[in-house]
Design an enzyme around this catalytic site. Sequence first.
Site, short mmCIF file in Angstrom:
data_model
loop_
_atom_site.label_atom_id
_atom_site.label_comp_id
_atom_site.label_asym_id
_atom_site.label_seq_id
_atom_site.Cartn_x
_atom_site.Cartn_y
_atom_site.Cartn_z
N ARG A 144 18.15 -75.44 -90.64
CA ARG A 144 19.20 -75.77 -89.68
C ARG A 144 18.63 -76.69 -88.58
O ARG A 144 17.42 -76.68 -88.34
CB ARG A 144 19.76 -74.51 -89.03
CG ARG A 144 20.29 -73.48 -90.03
CD ARG A 144 20.68 -72.20 -89.32
NE ARG A 144 21.25 -71.20 -90.24
CZ ARG A 144 20.53 -70.25 -90.84
NH1 ARG A 144 19.23 -70.17 -90.61
NH2 ARG A 144 21.12 -69.40 -91.66
N LYS A 168 17.93 -67.19 -87.70
CA LYS A 168 18.89 -66.35 -86.99
C LYS A 168 18.39 -64.92 -86.90
O LYS A 168 17.81 -64.39 -87.85
CB LYS A 168 20.25 -66.39 -87.71
CG LYS A 168 20.97 -67.73 -87.61
CD LYS A 168 22.35 -67.66 -88.23
CE LYS A 168 23.11 -68.97 -88.04
NZ LYS A 168 24.47 -68.92 -88.64
N HIS A 236 24.08 -80.49 -90.99
CA HIS A 236 24.48 -79.43 -91.91
C HIS A 236 24.74 -79.98 -93.31
O HIS A 236 24.52 -79.28 -94.30
CB HIS A 236 25.72 -78.71 -91.40
CG HIS A 236 26.12 -77.55 -92.27
ND1 HIS A 236 25.41 -76.36 -92.31
CD2 HIS A 236 27.12 -77.41 -93.18
CE1 HIS A 236 25.97 -75.55 -93.18
NE2 HIS A 236 27.00 -76.16 -93.72
N ARG A 239 21.61 -79.96 -95.16
CA ARG A 239 21.33 -78.58 -95.61
C ARG A 239 22.16 -78.29 -96.86
O ARG A 239 21.65 -77.72 -97.84
CB ARG A 239 21.68 -77.62 -94.48
CG ARG A 239 21.51 -76.13 -94.79
CD ARG A 239 21.71 -75.34 -93.50
NE ARG A 239 21.92 -73.92 -93.69
CZ ARG A 239 20.94 -73.03 -93.81
NH1 ARG A 239 19.69 -73.43 -93.79
NH2 ARG A 239 21.20 -71.73 -93.95
N HIS A 262 19.70 -67.08 -95.68
CA HIS A 262 20.98 -66.39 -95.72
C HIS A 262 20.77 -64.89 -95.85
O HIS A 262 19.90 -64.44 -96.61
CB HIS A 262 21.83 -66.88 -96.90
CG HIS A 262 22.41 -68.24 -96.70
ND1 HIS A 262 22.79 -69.06 -97.74
CD2 HIS A 262 22.70 -68.93 -95.57
CE1 HIS A 262 23.28 -70.19 -97.26
NE2 HIS A 262 23.23 -70.13 -95.95
N TYR A 271 27.56 -73.08 -102.14
CA TYR A 271 27.00 -74.34 -102.62
C TYR A 271 27.12 -74.49 -104.13
O TYR A 271 26.96 -75.59 -104.65
CB TYR A 271 25.54 -74.47 -102.18
CG TYR A 271 25.37 -74.35 -100.69
CD1 TYR A 271 25.96 -75.27 -99.83
CD2 TYR A 271 24.65 -73.31 -100.12
CE1 TYR A 271 25.83 -75.17 -98.47
CE2 TYR A 271 24.50 -73.20 -98.75
CZ TYR A 271 25.10 -74.13 -97.94
OH TYR A 271 24.97 -74.02 -96.58
#
Length: 296
Positions: A144, A168, A236, A239, A262, A271
Site C-alpha cells: 500500500r 494494518k 492502489h 497493487r 490481507h 483480484y
Amino acid sequence: MMLDKFLEYLELEKRYSPHTITSYRKDLEDFCLFYLKTEASEDISKADKKIIRNFIVELSENNISKRSINRKLSSLRSFYLFLLKIGDIEISPTENISSLKFYPEKQIPMSEQEMQNLSDQVFTDVQDLLEKCILEVLYQTGIRKSELCGMTFENVNLNAGEIKIIGKGNKQRIIPISENLAAVLKSYVQTRKPATEFKSYFFVNRKGKKLTEKFVYVVVNKYLSLITTKEKRSPHILRHSFATHVLDHGAEISKVKKILGHSSLASTQVYTNANIEQLKKVFNQAHPRASKNDEL
C-alpha cells in the site's frame, strides 16, 4: 472528551495505524458537526437512531458516495461499541441500522503490456531514481502507499532480497523482491540524502523528508497517464495489477494473500475476478469436460 479517549483506545489497544486513526477522526468529527448543527449539543453519546438516519440522509443529499457513507457508519458503530464497553451507554444508536447496498465500481488493473511499456519506453529516459523506485516497488511488491511511505531503512535487506512491511494493525510481513528491484534500490540508496530526523525512513524526498501519500499518488498518476487511458491511475491500481498478474501466472492465492497482508481470503479473491479471459483459459486447459465440448 470521549472522542479523544476512543481514538487513544484505537491507537494503544487496537494498535491501528495513524492513517486509519485519521480516517476515524474525520468520520466522527463530521458527525459531531452534524449533531451540533441539528441538536445544538456536542454530546454525541446522547444520539439516537433517528439522528443517525438523518445523518445518512444528509450525506446522501450532499452526493457523498455510498462507500463513504458506509465507512462513516462503520466508524460510528465502532465508537458506540466503545461507549457500550466502558459503560457510558446502554444501547448503541447504530444497532439495526444497515449499511447501504451498492455495487462497487470495477477496478481495471494495468495490463502486463502497459507495465512493460512503462519499463521499456518511459523509464529509459527517467533520471529521477526516487520516482522510478516508487513505481517499481508498488508494482513489484503490491504494498500500500501508506506502507511505502512508512518503510524504514532497517527493514530493507537488499542483499537478502527482502523487505519487512508493517501493515494494518501493525502486523508484520516479509516480502521478497527481485534482483532487478534490489539493484534499482541500491542505486537509489547512493543518492539518498535524508534530513537528520528522517534518517530512519528508506524513502525521502528531495528535501530529505519522509514521503507523503499525496506525493506518491501524484508520481504514480503522472507516469501511468503516459502509458494508459484507463480512468484509475492510482497507487492502489498498481497493487491491484500486482495481484492480478501474479495470480494470472499461477501463484497460489493463499501466498498472494500473505504478501498483500490481507486478513481475509475474500479480500484477495477480488483480484481473481479481474481477468475473466484468464479464468476461461484455465478452465479450458484444466477441466475434464472442457475438451469435450466440441463433441457434444
